[in-house]
Design a protein around this motif. Structure first.
Motif, short mmCIF file in Angstrom:
data_model
loop_
_atom_site.label_atom_id
_atom_site.label_comp_id
_atom_site.label_asym_id
_atom_site.label_seq_id
_atom_site.Cartn_x
_atom_site.Cartn_y
_atom_site.Cartn_z
N GLU A 1 0.80 -0.97 0.08
CA GLU A 1 0.06 -0.06 0.12
C GLU A 1 0.96 1.35 -0.01
N PRO A 2 2.00 1.29 0.80
CA PRO A 2 2.69 2.47 0.82
C PRO A 2 3.42 2.81 -0.52
N PHE A 3 3.87 1.66 -1.26
CA PHE A 3 4.45 2.06 -2.46
C PHE A 3 3.37 2.55 -3.46
N VAL A 4 2.05 1.93 -3.48
CA VAL A 4 1.01 2.50 -4.54
C VAL A 4 0.68 3.86 -4.04
N ALA A 5 0.76 4.31 -2.93
CA ALA A 5 0.44 5.63 -2.48
C ALA A 5 1.45 6.51 -3.05
N ALA A 6 2.79 5.95 -2.94
CA ALA A 6 4.05 6.73 -3.51
C ALA A 6 3.52 7.15 -5.11
N LEU A 7 3.19 5.91 -5.85
CA LEU A 7 3.06 6.01 -7.08
C LEU A 7 1.94 6.97 -7.52
N THR B 1 8.25 3.14 6.56
CA THR B 1 8.06 4.61 6.33
C THR B 1 7.05 4.98 7.22
N PRO B 2 6.85 6.60 7.36
CA PRO B 2 5.88 7.06 8.39
C PRO B 2 4.63 6.76 8.11
N ALA B 3 4.53 6.39 6.73
CA ALA B 3 3.07 5.91 6.29
C ALA B 3 2.69 4.39 6.22
N GLY B 4 3.60 3.70 7.03
CA GLY B 4 3.29 2.38 6.98
C GLY B 4 4.41 1.51 6.43
N VAL B 5 4.47 0.18 6.51
CA VAL B 5 5.60 -0.86 6.37
C VAL B 5 5.44 -1.03 4.84
N ALA B 6 6.22 -0.60 3.96
CA ALA B 6 6.37 -1.16 2.46
C ALA B 6 7.18 -2.59 2.34
N GLU C 1 18.22 6.98 0.11
CA GLU C 1 19.23 7.63 1.01
C GLU C 1 18.39 8.13 2.33
N GLY C 2 17.18 7.31 2.69
CA GLY C 2 16.67 7.54 4.12
C GLY C 2 15.75 8.34 3.89
N VAL C 3 15.41 9.14 2.79
CA VAL C 3 14.46 10.19 2.80
C VAL C 3 13.09 9.68 2.71
N LEU C 4 12.95 8.40 2.25
CA LEU C 4 11.65 7.73 2.11
C LEU C 4 11.34 6.77 3.08
N GLY C 5 12.20 6.15 3.73
CA GLY C 5 11.84 5.05 4.78
C GLY C 5 13.21 4.50 5.31
N ALA D 1 6.37 11.47 -3.85
CA ALA D 1 6.25 10.26 -3.25
C ALA D 1 6.73 10.56 -1.82
N LYS D 2 7.65 11.29 -1.76
CA LYS D 2 8.18 11.75 -0.41
C LYS D 2 7.12 12.27 0.44
N GLU D 3 6.34 13.04 0.01
CA GLU D 3 5.14 13.54 0.67
C GLU D 3 4.00 12.55 1.20
N ALA D 4 3.80 11.72 0.16
CA ALA D 4 3.07 10.77 0.40
C ALA D 4 3.39 9.89 1.58
N LEU D 5 4.82 9.46 1.73
CA LEU D 5 5.26 8.53 2.54
C LEU D 5 5.74 8.99 3.70
N ASP D 6 5.90 10.36 3.55
CA ASP D 6 6.85 11.02 4.92
C ASP D 6 6.00 12.55 5.13
#
Lengths: 511, 511
Positions: A486-492, B210-215, B237-241, B495-500
């Motif tokens: 799910e997090p990857f789909v959200a990023a995509l 990631t702050p948005a869940g485990v991918a 480089e640690g900016v997404l998770g 993508a970063k905004e979605a995950l973090d």
């Protein structure tokens, strides 16, 4: 081509007389809902032929619907850009006018990737056919690389490279009709079994037109600068942008070849030998294990043997040592090579070979034509593929074959399901399954849908991927959604919103 | 280790006596600004030693600042998660409390990738050290794959694999101190020159908090289902998770080896031979071209020759044919092999070899230690790397060497710049440059910054990438921003905004 009726009789499958597809001029397509701006009109066609031929890809369900004349959602227009600026202008118009934009390469998708059934929220839909962007623009012979436009077909680009003694060496089964841009957008796999065979591995850089601007990656052989920009677009299936050109690695034409057709009495032994080859570091260019059913249908092996076709090729050096070591590994697992190992140097012996390996190759290229001929006789015939690690293969194979056979027994009067390996990795194979079953005229799609669902469920349950190289499209989307985190789909999705804020690119595909 | 003063005298570089780094207990670090929630307190350290040692990576500028005792931005706390749930909980707290979270593997970044200078918009900053997630959790011997935690170091994971006769075979120069998670986050390159050497090529699947869940990606040998989820996180480089574990391909320990040290009187001939090897399809495991300066410093070659160290290895089969063909190709380009080709079967001859190839290997592993000893004596010594296509190499080499020499002449009293190839692709090399120059105590960083800027400008101008395997971090960001296409950066930001969404992960790195 083999006579389809005779082929089917050999399998014990009854079939009807061949149906003819309706002529496009006789189809009553819905009237186009949109008119292009004047500046783009000369690139657009609303002819029945163009609209009908851009309605579907080449899946079984596409052939059946075409034969039935069922085309409820043709593109309103087909656009043929003559250059990159045309692609930019078309996407601009689509974003302004809420017109869905479906990128079209060779139209060989078997997963609904080029369909125009985009739903009611769009004012219309255009199919953007890149056929006119078909050139090899530049060749760097020193680096062995070429800049090629996205609409170049397999034969088209090879014809332009051959006078330089070069080849892209990317031969998917759709080679004749598919395009570089399509290969890139769907992460196509060539017919080589190991080593660089995925189009992904050939890419130096991409040029992608997105509604948010042109994304061109830097042309370098490798880069560690952040996540790979190319890998975001590879496999994006037209939802992020349209690939107008790419720098790709090319190679010299091969000169030295070795091959052997190895027979196994037991399928598990063939699997073990194939695994040994995949883990040997030998990198065979060909390494296809065909189960007995495939071996009979595709390579004329009629003694019940399973067949491993293994080969090496090189432009630089003889392949005797590799070929002999491969034969030895096969022997360790009970393989026998009735015709022996063949070694060839094209500089000394330019004549093509004959044998099971060549029969298989011929059959591989002929298969899509045969498939279409069979469908016209009402047969349910389709393929699907996956990849799994070796530890999961036995269970996956057992489940898929069992569940598909059970589905066929329930809804049809039996049929065939066969398996081969198309690609190999040290950690697992890419099994490819073919289903052949008597159809029920008018119910072919329902039969296939049930078979496909049974297969897909078995694949996911047993640890496979929903697709190895056919892509996701519309067809695989339900299973893709279960497979992708799910997090990857959200990023995509977020990446898509950034690049295509009006969401006009290929709606309904992938996401 | 060679005596640094003698080494420098040999190069004609004067140096001072070695400086000692201040003891961490003597450093007056700013007081921690944040207190962890009670449930996380047992994982956190605010000890001077931990905060000081997590302030910097291992770049030249890091060593200099460490020696000076300049640590204005240490982490407020260092957190040592004991399991994945701890990582989740720490990131939850960081997002709630506006605390920046800097992932820390082995701390071997040379691009400022683990620094805690995150600016004023955060309440504080924690360094998240994965050292306790150091296990090989599971091994699938049939598929040759292993599930390994992100904090496992090179020696740590190899020690756990060796009893099974397996190896990851990923040996970056930082091997001793760096971790699997760090390699994945920075797209590390191992010391093998061709074939699978980038950590990218070993990945079956990743687990990323990631702050948005485990991918977690599906564990398969290959998949064509959409853009690769792993490739989004590789190089992030640690900016997404934070990568907590990965399934990676492992291999059997090599048995057969071949090697040769090839001498070239002319550098261009060495380049041409190396290109022929890279395009031969032979896949040498080692293929390092050292210019005369490198050959003298690193391999004891004192006749002015340029040295190509070429080698093959295999767990499965003898490498004689490959080795002989490689020697032949080198001969075609004027290479001579004074000591001849060596072939070895570890089953018959377990003793290690001696020769220029081994001297080079020893020197490769020793180099970081020597670098630190030189820096303590006030020398400016650092490396940088790139990759370019073959057609650009001559110009790139000429520009980089010329511009760096000019910068050194202007701001220092001369110095050395040498070049080697670390990795090879059919379409181009990865050149690696070393700079050695007399320092001016107190001005070492200014000297280096000017040299680095001259080098980076020359690289971008001549068609190289700003980094081949050192990553972007903070150091390369200005040039990365010029290299990366704007639409891709926009997609990555989205993508970063979605995950973090709180933007707590590694602020200031990459984006």
């Amino acid at each position: 081509m083999e006579e389809p009726a005779a082929f089917l009789a050999g399998l014990g499958i009854e079939c009807g007389p061949p149906r003819e597809a309706p002529h496009p001029d006789d189809l009553a397509l819905p009237a186009p809902r949109v008119t292009p701006p004047g500046a783009l009109a000369h690139l657009c066609s609303s002819a029945n032929w163009d609209r009908a031929s851009h309605s579907y890809g080449k899946a079984f369900r596409d052939v059946v619907r075409g034969l039935r004349g069922e085309l409820p959602h043709p593109p309103d227009l087909v656009v043929f850009p003559a250059g990159e600026q045309d692609v930019v202008d078309v996407l601009d118009w689509c974003a302004r006018a809420a017109v869905a934009a479906v990128p079209y390469g060779g139209g060989s998708s078997v997963v609904g990737g080029v369909e125009c059934a985009v739903g009611e929220k769009y004012a219309g839909v255009v199919s953007i056919d890149l056929a006119r962007l078909d050139r090899v623009v530049e060749v760097d012979e020193m680096s062995r690389a070429a800049r090629i436009q996205g609409g170049a077909t397999g034969p088209g680009l090879e014809d332009q490279l051959r006078p330089r003694g070069l080849t892209l060496r990317h031969f998917p089964q759709s080679f004749e009709f598919s395009t570089l841009g399509g290969w890139l957008a769907t992460r196509s796999a060539g017919h080589y079994a190991t080593g660089p065979t995925h189009i992904d591995d050939f890419v130096e850089s991409l040029r992608v037109v997105t509604p948010a601007g042109v994304a061109e990656s830097r042309r370098v052989p490798a880069s560690g600068a952040g996540p790979s920009p190319d890998r975001l677009f590879l496999g994006s299936e037209g939802v992020l942008g349209i690939i107008t050109e790419a720098w790709v690695r090319v190679q010299r034409l091969p000169r030295f070849r070795g091959s052997a057709a190895v027979h196994f009495a037991d399928f598990a032994d063939g699997v073990a030998a194939t695994r040994a080859l995949a883990q040997s570091g030998l990198y065979p260019s060909n390494c296809r294990l065909l189960d007995a059913g495939e071996a009979a249908i595709a390579a004329g092996v009629n003694d019940g043997s399973h067949l491993l076709v293994v080969g090496f090729e090189s432009a630089d050096h003889p392949v005797r040592a590799e070929m002999e070591r491969a034969a030895e590994l096969c022997g360790d697992h009970g393989g026998v090579i009735p015709d022996g190992v063949r070694l060839r140097d094209a500089a000394e012996d330019p004549a093509p070979e004959q044998g099971p390996a060549e029969r298989w190759r011929h059959s591989f290229l002929r298969a899509p034509y045969l498939r279409d001929a069979l469908v016209r006789r009402g047969v349910v015939v389709e393929t699907f593929e996956t990849a799994c690690t070796w530890d999961h293969f036995e269970e996956l194979h057992h489940s898929v074959v069992g569940d598909v056979a059970a589905a066929l027994a329930e809804i049809s009067s039996g049929g065939w399901v066969t398996c081969r390996f198309t690609h190999l990795y040290p950690d697992g194979p890419a099994p490819y399954f073919t289903v052949l079953a008597p159809g029920v005229v008018g119910a072919e799609l329902e039969i296939w849908d049930q078979v496909k669902a049974a297969a897909a469920e078995a694949i996911l349950r047993a640890g496979g991927t929903i697709t190895h190289h056919h892509a996701v499209g519309r067809e695989h989307r339900p299973w893709y959604r279960r497979q992708a985190a799910e997090p990857f789909v959200a990023a995509l999705r977020a990446a898509k919103e950034a690049l295509d804020p009006q969401q006009v690119l290929n709606p309904g595909v992938l996401l």
